[in-house]
Scaffold this active site. Structure first.
Site, PDB file in Angstrom:
ATOM      1  N   ASP A 214       3.010   8.201  12.352  1.00 50.02           N
ATOM      2  CA  ASP A 214       1.808   8.798  11.761  1.00 50.02           C
ATOM      3  C   ASP A 214       1.852   8.576  10.250  1.00 50.02           C
ATOM      4  O   ASP A 214       2.894   8.812   9.597  1.00 50.02           O
ATOM      5  CB  ASP A 214       1.769  10.291  12.072  1.00 50.02           C
ATOM      6  CG  ASP A 214       0.481  10.936  11.576  1.00 50.02           C
ATOM      7  OD1 ASP A 214      -0.529  10.850  12.311  1.00 50.02           O
ATOM      8  OD2 ASP A 214       0.489  11.497  10.458  1.00 50.02           O
ATOM      9  N   ASN A 222      -8.106   8.910   2.233  1.00 51.76           N
ATOM     10  CA  ASN A 222      -9.553   8.775   2.479  1.00 51.76           C
ATOM     11  C   ASN A 222     -10.368   9.525   1.436  1.00 51.76           C
ATOM     12  O   ASN A 222     -11.396   9.033   0.956  1.00 51.76           O
ATOM     13  CB  ASN A 222      -9.904   9.302   3.874  1.00 51.76           C
ATOM     14  CG  ASN A 222      -9.588   8.294   4.971  1.00 51.76           C
ATOM     15  OD1 ASN A 222      -9.644   7.079   4.723  1.00 51.76           O
ATOM     16  ND2 ASN A 222      -9.251   8.778   6.151  1.00 51.76           N
ATOM     17  N   HIS A 227     -13.012   5.820   2.410  1.00 52.75           N
ATOM     18  CA  HIS A 227     -12.709   5.443   3.810  1.00 52.75           C
ATOM     19  C   HIS A 227     -12.427   3.945   3.951  1.00 52.75           C
ATOM     20  O   HIS A 227     -11.661   3.533   4.832  1.00 52.75           O
ATOM     21  CB  HIS A 227     -13.859   5.852   4.739  1.00 52.75           C
ATOM     22  CG  HIS A 227     -13.933   7.343   4.932  1.00 52.75           C
ATOM     23  ND1 HIS A 227     -13.096   8.028   5.797  1.00 52.75           N
ATOM     24  CD2 HIS A 227     -14.735   8.288   4.357  1.00 52.75           C
ATOM     25  CE1 HIS A 227     -13.392   9.318   5.757  1.00 52.75           C
ATOM     26  NE2 HIS A 227     -14.387   9.514   4.876  1.00 52.75           N
ATOM     27  N   ASP A 231      -9.318   2.367   5.808  1.00 52.34           N
ATOM     28  CA  ASP A 231      -9.346   1.288   6.809  1.00 52.34           C
ATOM     29  C   ASP A 231      -8.424   0.140   6.387  1.00 52.34           C
ATOM     30  O   ASP A 231      -7.724  -0.462   7.216  1.00 52.34           O
ATOM     31  CB  ASP A 231     -10.770   0.761   6.977  1.00 52.34           C
ATOM     32  CG  ASP A 231     -11.691   1.772   7.668  1.00 52.34           C
ATOM     33  OD1 ASP A 231     -11.164   2.731   8.278  1.00 52.34           O
ATOM     34  OD2 ASP A 231     -12.920   1.585   7.592  1.00 52.34           O
ATOM     35  N   GLU A 257      -4.893   8.127  12.488  1.00 55.96           N
ATOM     36  CA  GLU A 257      -3.845   7.438  11.734  1.00 55.96           C
ATOM     37  C   GLU A 257      -2.535   7.373  12.502  1.00 55.96           C
ATOM     38  O   GLU A 257      -1.480   7.056  11.959  1.00 55.96           O
ATOM     39  CB  GLU A 257      -3.613   8.153  10.388  1.00 55.96           C
ATOM     40  CG  GLU A 257      -3.032   9.540  10.474  1.00 55.96           C
ATOM     41  CD  GLU A 257      -4.085  10.644  10.667  1.00 55.96           C
ATOM     42  OE1 GLU A 257      -3.792  11.797  10.378  1.00 55.96           O
ATOM     43  OE2 GLU A 257      -5.219  10.331  11.114  1.00 55.96           O
TER      44      GLU A 257
END
Length: 337
Positions: A214, A222, A227, A231, A257
């Site tokens: 994780d 973010n 965002h 990505d 994630e």
């Protein structure tokens, strides 16, 4: 009497009977001369008459000889005629035989001609039948070829459509099993593969490892970098982990994630080594988006699957180890015991 009859036949022109009675008269005369009666008879005839009679007798003898000669010639001619007639008859028989043979030959020739005509008619009929059948075969072949071409075209179109459908199915299947952002396996695909590997592991009694990973403070990334930056981190991190794991290993985006790594034929200590290798490699990697450096770290929870655990229990075990690592300060590897 003989002499009178002789004269009568002679006057009538019947030389044959006149000669016959003259011969009788001569024989009678000779017999009378022998009996010396000749002179008595001759006394009845004058010398002139006697001379005439002798002349007549000589003439008759000459005529007799001529007649005899003629008769002989006639006999010769008759014999010749008979021979000629026989030859003609023989020749006629031969001619008849030849004519008969010729008639038979003509009949045979007629029959042969008729047979030949029948054969020719039969050959013509056969030839016409062959031509008709050949024409029908050609038409049939044309129809079959045309249908074959149409069928081939249809088959090619169907095959092309099938290929397109298969491609579309593969694309859909790929989309259904792949995360669109990272191009990793998604949760559904990973679960199906794990189910298969679970049975294989039970048969072979060889364990495998699950690693739950994780991204630390991903919400912060973010919120502070956007965002798109998030990505970017997900994609780069996915490529980094994919380049480190083995070919037989599988990595999936588990959600958000989170990532789940599957390591076949590996125990928990081998899983820890790989997780540490990935963690250190991430720490040494520069993440920069639009000129901004982004701090990225990952926490790992490792669990080993064996026959004592279910698949869900093994995943839960790795997840608990992950959250224990989060509590301990993040950016670490924790074994699920």
């Amino acid at each position: 009497i003989y002499l009178k009859r002789y004269k009568a036949y002679l006057a009538a022109g019947d030389n044959e009977n006149a000669l016959k009675y003259f011969e009788k008269y001569s024989a009678l005369k000779d017999s009378l001369q022998a009996d010396k009666s000749y002179y008595n008879i001759d006394n009845f005839l004058t010398k002139k008459e006697l001379a005439e009679k002798e002349k007549t007798i000589q003439s008759l003898q000459t005529e007799k000889e001529v007649i005899v000669q003629q008769n002989k010639q006639k006999e010769v001619k008759i014999k010749k005629l008979i021979q000629d007639k026989k030859q003609l008859d023989n020749r006629l028989d031969e001619i008849k035989k030849k004519v008969k043979l010729t008639s038979q030959e003509l009949e045979i020739l007629r029959k042969n001609k008729k047979i030949k005509e029948l054969q020719l008619a039969k050959q013509r009929t056969i030839l016409i039948a062959i031509i008709v059948i050949s024409g029908m075969i050609l038409i049939l072949l044309f129809v079959i070829l045309n249908r074959y071409r149409m069928k081939k075209k249809i088959s090619e179109k169907l095959e092309e459509k099938n290929k397109e459908l298969q491609k579309a199915y593969k694309q859909l299947d790929h989309l259904a099993r792949t995360d669109p952002l990272t191009n990793l396996s998604n949760r559904r695909d990973m679960l199906e593969k794990l189910e298969y590997e679970k049975h294989r592991s039970r048969r072979s009694k060889v364990p495998f490892v699950l690693i739950m990973a994780d991204i630390d403070d991903f919400k912060y990334i973010n919120d502070n970098y956007g965002h798109d930056a998030g990505d970017y981190v997900l994609v780069k991190l996915s490529n980094l982990m994919r380049n480190i794991i083995r070919k037989q290993d599988i990595i999936a985006r588990w959600g958000g994630e989170e990532f789940l790594l599957f390591l076949p034929e590996t125990d928990i200590f081998g899983g820890k080594i790989l997780a540490e290798k990935i963690r250190k490699h991430i720490g040494n990697t520069k993440f920069e988006f639009k000129g901004k450096k982004i701090p990225v770290s990952v926490t790992f929870g490792v669990s080993e699957y064996n026959n004592k655990l279910s698949l869900d229990e093994c995943i839960t075990k790795a997840d608990k180890a992950l959250y224990e690592g989060k509590r301990k300060g993040k950016n670490c590897v924790i074994l699920g015991v």
